[in-house]
Design a protein around this motif. Structure first.
Motif, mmCIF file in Angstrom:
data_model
loop_
_atom_site.group_PDB
_atom_site.id
_atom_site.type_symbol
_atom_site.label_atom_id
_atom_site.label_comp_id
_atom_site.label_asym_id
_atom_site.label_seq_id
_atom_site.Cartn_x
_atom_site.Cartn_y
_atom_site.Cartn_z
ATOM 1 N N VAL A 86 -0.189 -7.416 1.168
ATOM 2 C CA VAL A 86 0.394 -6.159 1.650
ATOM 3 C C VAL A 86 0.776 -5.270 0.473
ATOM 4 N N LYS A 87 1.406 -5.851 -0.538
ATOM 5 C CA LYS A 87 1.786 -5.097 -1.730
ATOM 6 C C LYS A 87 0.552 -4.510 -2.412
ATOM 7 N N LYS A 88 -0.497 -5.299 -2.529
ATOM 8 C CA LYS A 88 -1.723 -4.837 -3.176
ATOM 9 C C LYS A 88 -2.362 -3.688 -2.396
ATOM 10 N N ILE A 89 -2.420 -3.813 -1.071
ATOM 11 C CA ILE A 89 -2.996 -2.743 -0.257
ATOM 12 C C ILE A 89 -2.213 -1.454 -0.436
ATOM 13 N N ASN A 90 -0.889 -1.538 -0.393
ATOM 14 C CA ASN A 90 -0.077 -0.335 -0.555
ATOM 15 C C ASN A 90 -0.239 0.281 -1.939
ATOM 16 N N GLU A 91 -0.458 -0.552 -2.954
ATOM 17 C CA GLU A 91 -0.674 -0.032 -4.305
ATOM 18 C C GLU A 91 -1.959 0.795 -4.402
ATOM 19 N N ILE A 113 5.544 -15.631 13.732
ATOM 20 C CA ILE A 113 5.246 -14.271 14.176
ATOM 21 C C ILE A 113 6.381 -13.310 13.856
ATOM 22 N N ASN A 114 7.622 -13.764 13.993
ATOM 23 C CA ASN A 114 8.762 -12.881 13.715
ATOM 24 C C ASN A 114 8.813 -12.447 12.260
ATOM 25 N N ASN A 115 8.219 -13.217 11.377
ATOM 26 C CA ASN A 115 8.148 -12.839 9.966
ATOM 27 C C ASN A 115 6.867 -12.077 9.638
ATOM 28 N N LEU A 119 5.952 -7.658 7.928
ATOM 29 C CA LEU A 119 5.015 -7.475 6.826
ATOM 30 C C LEU A 119 3.911 -6.491 7.208
ATOM 31 N N LEU A 120 3.381 -6.609 8.418
ATOM 32 C CA LEU A 120 2.379 -5.663 8.885
ATOM 33 C C LEU A 120 2.953 -4.252 8.985
ATOM 34 N N GLN A 121 4.221 -4.174 9.355
ATOM 35 C CA GLN A 121 4.874 -2.868 9.457
ATOM 36 C C GLN A 121 5.009 -2.197 8.090
ATOM 37 N N GLN A 122 5.066 -2.982 7.027
ATOM 38 C CA GLN A 122 5.211 -2.435 5.679
ATOM 39 C C GLN A 122 3.939 -1.754 5.177
ATOM 40 N N LEU A 123 2.808 -2.068 5.771
ATOM 41 C CA LEU A 123 1.570 -1.407 5.373
ATOM 42 C C LEU A 123 1.671 0.079 5.715
ATOM 43 N N HIS A 124 1.346 0.912 4.730
ATOM 44 C CA HIS A 124 1.551 2.349 4.906
ATOM 45 C C HIS A 124 0.245 3.103 4.710
ATOM 46 N N ALA A 125 -0.087 3.944 5.688
ATOM 47 C CA ALA A 125 -1.265 4.809 5.603
ATOM 48 C C ALA A 125 -0.966 6.072 6.407
ATOM 49 N N ALA A 153 3.456 -3.494 15.136
ATOM 50 C CA ALA A 153 3.358 -3.150 13.715
ATOM 51 C C ALA A 153 2.719 -1.775 13.489
ATOM 52 N N ASN A 154 2.594 -0.984 14.558
ATOM 53 C CA ASN A 154 2.106 0.402 14.484
ATOM 54 C C ASN A 154 0.621 0.512 14.141
ATOM 55 N N PHE A 155 -0.154 -0.487 14.522
ATOM 56 C CA PHE A 155 -1.608 -0.392 14.468
ATOM 57 C C PHE A 155 -2.122 0.115 15.811
ATOM 58 N N ASP A 156 -3.159 0.941 15.783
ATOM 59 C CA ASP A 156 -3.882 1.302 16.997
ATOM 60 C C ASP A 156 -4.981 0.271 17.202
#
Length: 292
Positions: A86-91, A113-115, A119-125, A153-156
């Motif tokens: 996730v960190k790498k993708i956001n970078e 799943i609760n964890n 993490l998926l929510q942290q992905l930003h686009a 996690a705000n994915f469509d």
């Protein structure tokens, strides 16, 4: 037109191939075994592709799309590793994030799943996060579970449907997502309903081997995963472990159709399944940059 599909996986053939790959690695020696089990699965290739087509609006010049696929969480790939991903993708600062299926290896057995959702929510686009079903997302009674996770996690989630990505000037391109070929019901005609013919379209299909069928429709690119790049490969021989619908196109860029009108890119994915090995098939993130 509904895409014809095989409803039952040829499990025996796949397991036989996986067992053969294991014997091959064992035969290479302890060094190859350790590398394939402990080193290569933790590596990460970041591959780049330029996407150019006359239908891409000029305002989309430089738009960056990041694709990741096949994490198979719960099978030799954990949330600690996923957090780094996730960190790498956001970078990479993507404008759009695409996930092309197989989030958890066995959805009904995954206990974190609760964890996972935070993490998926942290992905930003800024232009959106989109996903489709893979076969493992349907398996293990996971269809509703996967949908709930990704939408929370705000994915469509695109299930035989399309979504326009729009810019402020009103220009747009389309994402077209179809269901998984093994355990779902992919339907390109339904997915394209209402989409203008002369628009730029990217099809998300977990299964790469649907490309010949997809090339019969007015679409320009297809992004897939599923094959893991063969997961275990040998020089001059190629992929040893390939799943149904992922045997013909295993990794990288292909041109499909009589006039090569469809560009297919197959991402090698992140995790592993059935065998905890990768050999000459490193995990991959793909960065696509739109060009006009």
């Amino acid at each position: 037109m509904v895409i014809n599909m095989v409803k039952q996986m040829t499990r025996r053939r796949f397991v036989k191939g996986a067992f053969g790959a294991f014997l091959t690695l064992f035969g290479i020696g302890s060094g190859g075994y350790v590398y394939a089990k402990q080193i290569e699965p933790s590596l990460l290739d970041i591959n780049t592709q330029e996407v150019q087509h006359p239908f891409i609006p000029k305002s989309f010049e430089g738009i960056k799309i990041v694709q990741f696929s096949d994490t198979h969480l719960g099978f030799q790939y954990n949330l600690r590793q996923f957090k780094k991903l996730v960190k790498k993708i956001n970078e990479l600062r993507p404008d759009v994030i695409l996930f092309t299926g197989d989030l958890m290896d066995r959805p009904n057995k995954f206990t974190e799943i609760n964890n996972l959702v935070p993490l998926l929510q942290q992905l930003h686009a800024p232009l959106g996060k989109y996903c489709i079903y893979g076969n493992h997302d349907h398996g293990g009674y996971g269809s509703n579970l996967y949908r709930n996770i990704m939408e929370t996690a705000n994915f469509d989630l695109l299930l035989n449907e399309s979504k326009a990505i729009k810019l402020r000037d009103g220009s747009h391109i389309y994402l077209v997502g179809i269901d998984d070929a093994m355990l779902g019901r992919p339907n390109m005609a339904l997915a394209l309903k209402g989409v203008p013919v002369n628009s730029f379209k990217i099809v998300l299909s977990h299964a790469p081997d649907l490309a010949e069928t997809i090339s019969q429709y007015p679409v320009q690119w297809q992004l897939s995963g599923h094959s893991h790049g063969g997961q275990v490969k040998l020089p001059f021989i190629g992929a040893l472990v390939t799943p149904p619908f992922g045997r013909k196109y295993t990794e990288g860029l292909y041109r499909i159709g009589q006039d090569q009108q469809l560009s297919l890119y197959v991402n090698r994915g992140i995790g592993t399944t059935r065998l905890p090995f990768r050999f000459l098939a490193k995990p991959e993130l793909t960065v696509f940059t739109l060009k006009t």
